[in-house]
Design an enzyme around this catalytic site. Structure first.
Site, mmCIF file in Angstrom:
data_model
loop_
_atom_site.group_PDB
_atom_site.id
_atom_site.type_symbol
_atom_site.label_atom_id
_atom_site.label_comp_id
_atom_site.label_asym_id
_atom_site.label_seq_id
_atom_site.Cartn_x
_atom_site.Cartn_y
_atom_site.Cartn_z
ATOM 1 N N ASP A 9 14.189 -24.528 -9.891
ATOM 2 C CA ASP A 9 13.999 -22.924 -9.994
ATOM 3 C C ASP A 9 12.302 -22.700 -9.820
ATOM 4 O O ASP A 9 11.900 -22.025 -10.705
ATOM 5 C CB ASP A 9 14.589 -22.252 -11.262
ATOM 6 C CG ASP A 9 13.912 -22.867 -12.560
ATOM 7 O OD1 ASP A 9 13.263 -23.982 -12.547
ATOM 8 O OD2 ASP A 9 13.858 -22.155 -13.556
ATOM 9 N N ASP A 14 7.774 -26.679 -11.135
ATOM 10 C CA ASP A 14 8.621 -26.877 -10.117
ATOM 11 C C ASP A 14 8.021 -27.379 -8.752
ATOM 12 O O ASP A 14 8.425 -28.254 -8.117
ATOM 13 C CB ASP A 14 9.907 -26.108 -9.896
ATOM 14 C CG ASP A 14 10.572 -25.491 -11.180
ATOM 15 O OD1 ASP A 14 11.679 -26.234 -11.518
ATOM 16 O OD2 ASP A 14 9.912 -24.889 -11.775
ATOM 17 N N ASN A 36 13.690 -19.280 -13.420
ATOM 18 C CA ASN A 36 12.388 -18.798 -13.640
ATOM 19 C C ASN A 36 12.490 -17.264 -13.037
ATOM 20 O O ASN A 36 11.613 -16.389 -13.228
ATOM 21 C CB ASN A 36 11.146 -19.403 -12.974
ATOM 22 C CG ASN A 36 10.867 -20.858 -13.767
ATOM 23 O OD1 ASN A 36 11.214 -20.673 -15.113
ATOM 24 N ND2 ASN A 36 10.683 -21.875 -13.100
ATOM 25 N N THR A 120 15.150 -29.465 -13.024
ATOM 26 C CA THR A 120 14.002 -28.922 -13.522
ATOM 27 C C THR A 120 14.083 -27.702 -13.785
ATOM 28 O O THR A 120 13.238 -26.790 -13.973
ATOM 29 C CB THR A 120 12.718 -29.302 -12.510
ATOM 30 O OG1 THR A 120 12.827 -28.521 -11.367
ATOM 31 C CG2 THR A 120 12.444 -30.632 -12.431
ATOM 32 N N PHE A 161 13.838 -23.660 -22.762
ATOM 33 C CA PHE A 161 14.261 -22.698 -21.571
ATOM 34 C C PHE A 161 15.378 -23.193 -20.869
ATOM 35 O O PHE A 161 16.472 -22.823 -20.708
ATOM 36 C CB PHE A 161 13.026 -22.182 -20.835
ATOM 37 C CG PHE A 161 13.307 -21.270 -19.810
ATOM 38 C CD1 PHE A 161 13.643 -19.778 -20.156
ATOM 39 C CD2 PHE A 161 13.626 -21.737 -18.396
ATOM 40 C CE1 PHE A 161 14.198 -19.049 -19.138
ATOM 41 C CE2 PHE A 161 13.922 -20.773 -17.537
ATOM 42 C CZ PHE A 161 14.309 -19.310 -17.746
ATOM 43 N N ASN A 162 15.073 -24.500 -20.267
ATOM 44 C CA ASN A 162 16.113 -24.831 -19.048
ATOM 45 C C ASN A 162 17.467 -25.098 -19.920
ATOM 46 O O ASN A 162 18.645 -24.897 -19.306
ATOM 47 C CB ASN A 162 15.691 -26.200 -18.452
ATOM 48 C CG ASN A 162 14.516 -25.955 -17.621
ATOM 49 O OD1 ASN A 162 14.223 -24.914 -17.135
ATOM 50 N ND2 ASN A 162 13.795 -27.087 -17.213
ATOM 51 N N HIS A 234 5.334 -29.375 -16.801
ATOM 52 C CA HIS A 234 6.711 -29.760 -17.483
ATOM 53 C C HIS A 234 7.396 -30.642 -16.293
ATOM 54 O O HIS A 234 7.817 -31.718 -16.499
ATOM 55 C CB HIS A 234 7.372 -28.537 -17.709
ATOM 56 C CG HIS A 234 6.897 -27.858 -18.809
ATOM 57 N ND1 HIS A 234 6.635 -28.061 -20.285
ATOM 58 C CD2 HIS A 234 6.577 -26.589 -18.832
ATOM 59 C CE1 HIS A 234 6.224 -26.966 -20.624
ATOM 60 N NE2 HIS A 234 6.164 -25.811 -19.738
ATOM 61 N N ASP A 235 7.772 -30.151 -15.163
ATOM 62 C CA ASP A 235 8.869 -30.437 -14.460
ATOM 63 C C ASP A 235 8.311 -31.852 -13.598
ATOM 64 O O ASP A 235 9.155 -32.612 -13.681
ATOM 65 C CB ASP A 235 9.120 -29.462 -13.490
ATOM 66 C CG ASP A 235 9.784 -28.242 -13.876
ATOM 67 O OD1 ASP A 235 10.471 -28.445 -15.169
ATOM 68 O OD2 ASP A 235 9.983 -27.115 -13.390
HETATM 69 C C1 BDR Z 1 10.700 -25.074 -18.095
HETATM 70 O O1 BDR Z 1 11.122 -23.866 -17.970
HETATM 71 C C2 BDR Z 1 10.431 -23.116 -17.051
HETATM 72 O O2 BDR Z 1 9.363 -22.308 -17.299
HETATM 73 C C3 BDR Z 1 9.598 -24.384 -16.313
HETATM 74 O O3 BDR Z 1 9.707 -24.446 -14.904
HETATM 75 C C4 BDR Z 1 10.236 -25.693 -16.736
HETATM 76 O O4 BDR Z 1 11.237 -26.041 -15.984
HETATM 77 C C5 BDR Z 1 9.844 -25.556 -19.497
HETATM 78 O O5 BDR Z 1 10.417 -25.028 -20.522
HETATM 79 CA CA CA Z 2 11.465 -25.247 -13.666
#
Ligand code: BDR
Ligand code: CA
Length: 324
Positions: A9, A14, A36, A120, A161-162, A234-235
């Site tokens: 996303d 990403d 996102n 991701t 979040f994901n 993160h990703d």
């Molecule tokens: C995840 O949420 C999004 O903000 C980032 O792209 C990452 O995949 C982190 O919590």
């Molecule tokens: Ca992401």
């Protein structure tokens, strides 16, 4: 070379994951999902990024909303476009025209036993694909996702979040029997890019300049919203098992997704208990390990490796930025 399909996303981090995969792995496809930002925006971003990087990789648009629950986007962190902070080029190609769910199934069928999916973003496309084609679980070599946490969350006190965006879809992954790797916030927040790294990116070429702008925005968001001193990469951490396995350590444990409404919804409940075989005999219905959960990371080395992948990118001739 490991074949990967990134389900994403984009999204600042990403974007890095796409480039990091392209520099070190056989990136066979990109599928997009809401998260996102809206799926229309994340798809446009994926196409622009593929154009910027000069990648010849198919892009398929996917789900616009979760399997259940309310749709919410991460614009507070990633901005109005989903990837604010730099002007991306206008896309020089379109999507495959195939829905991401079918695209994932088709690619897994084509590369049976060889393909690793890297979600991701919210897990909706992958969950739906597993539901639609039960053989998908056998066809995949694995799923290495960015999501979850063994400690604190970022969207709720306990949820990342994901996973939080679509816990029911994540649950389908964690129950699928596919070999899983989970890179959660507990490790990804240790791989944070700071102002000095952003300065290194600036001036290293059009891709580095773009990432410098993107990460300056991302860092500012994370400072303002979460009080962080660095912007978490993160990703791309979901790709480490196939690029730099020496930089991350995993423990294989049972993981369950909390689905009930209320304060724990979206939590990745990881069972790190060190129960003895004797104690296990007395526990009825003890879940089996279903996921390699990342528990340790060399954050500075990960950041250094990713920054050098960006500054060293020698992709094709880069197009000029398009209209805003
Ligand atoms: C995840 O949420 C999004 O903000 C980032 O792209 C990452 O995949 C982190 O919590
Ligand atoms: Ca992401």
């Amino acid at each position: 070379m490991q074949k990967v399909l990134i389900d994403c996303d984009p999204g600042h981090d990403d974007a890095i994951a796409i480039l990091y995969a392209a520099t070190h792995l056989d990136l066979v496809g990109i599928s997009t999902v809401y998260g996102n930002q809206t799926v229309e925006k994340t798809t446009a971003n994926a196409l622009s990024l593929a154009t910027l990087f000069g990648l010849d990789v198919p892009v398929a648009q996917g789900c616009a909303a979760p399997l259940a629950g309310r749709l919410r986007h991460g614009g507070d962190i990633h901005g109005k476009t989903g990837i604010d902070g730099a002007e991306l080029p206008a896309p020089d190609r379109g999507t495959t025209g195939m829905h991401a769910v079918d695209f994932i199934i088709e690619m897994a069928s084509k590369h049976r036993g060889e393909l690793v999916l890297c979600p991701t973003g919210p897990m909706t496309n992958v969950g739906m694909a597993l539901r639609k084609e039960p053989r998908l679980a056998e066809w995949l070599k694995g799923i290495s996702l960015m999501g979850g946490t063994t400690q604190i969350g970022n969207t709720t006190p306990v949820a990342e979040f994901n996973i939080w965006c679509d816990p029911e879809a994540a649950d389908l992954l964690f129950r699928s029997g596919v070999p899983l790797w989970m890179a959660g916030l507990n490790v990804t927040r240790q791989a944070g890019i700071g102002p000095a790294d952003i300065d290194r990116l600036a001036g290293s070429g059009p891709v580095g300049d773009t990432f410098a702008g993107l990460f300056a925005f991302f860092l500012d968001s994370l400072r303002q919203v979460h009080g962080l001193a660095t912007a978490s990469l993160h990703d791309p951490c979901a790709l480490l098992p196939f690029i730099r396995p020496d930089l991350v350590t995993y423990r294989e444990v049972p993981v369950e997704i909390a689905l009930a409404q209320g304060p724990t919804r979206g939590m990745t409940v990881c069972d790190f208990r060190t129960l003895t075989p004797k104690a296990l005999e007395n526990i009825q219905g003890m879940a089996r390990p279903n996921c390699r959960v990342a528990v340790g990371i060399d954050g500075p080395a990960v950041v250094a490796h990713i920054v050098s992948a960006i500054t060293g990118w020698s992709g094709r001739k880069l197009p000029q930025p398009g209209p805003a």
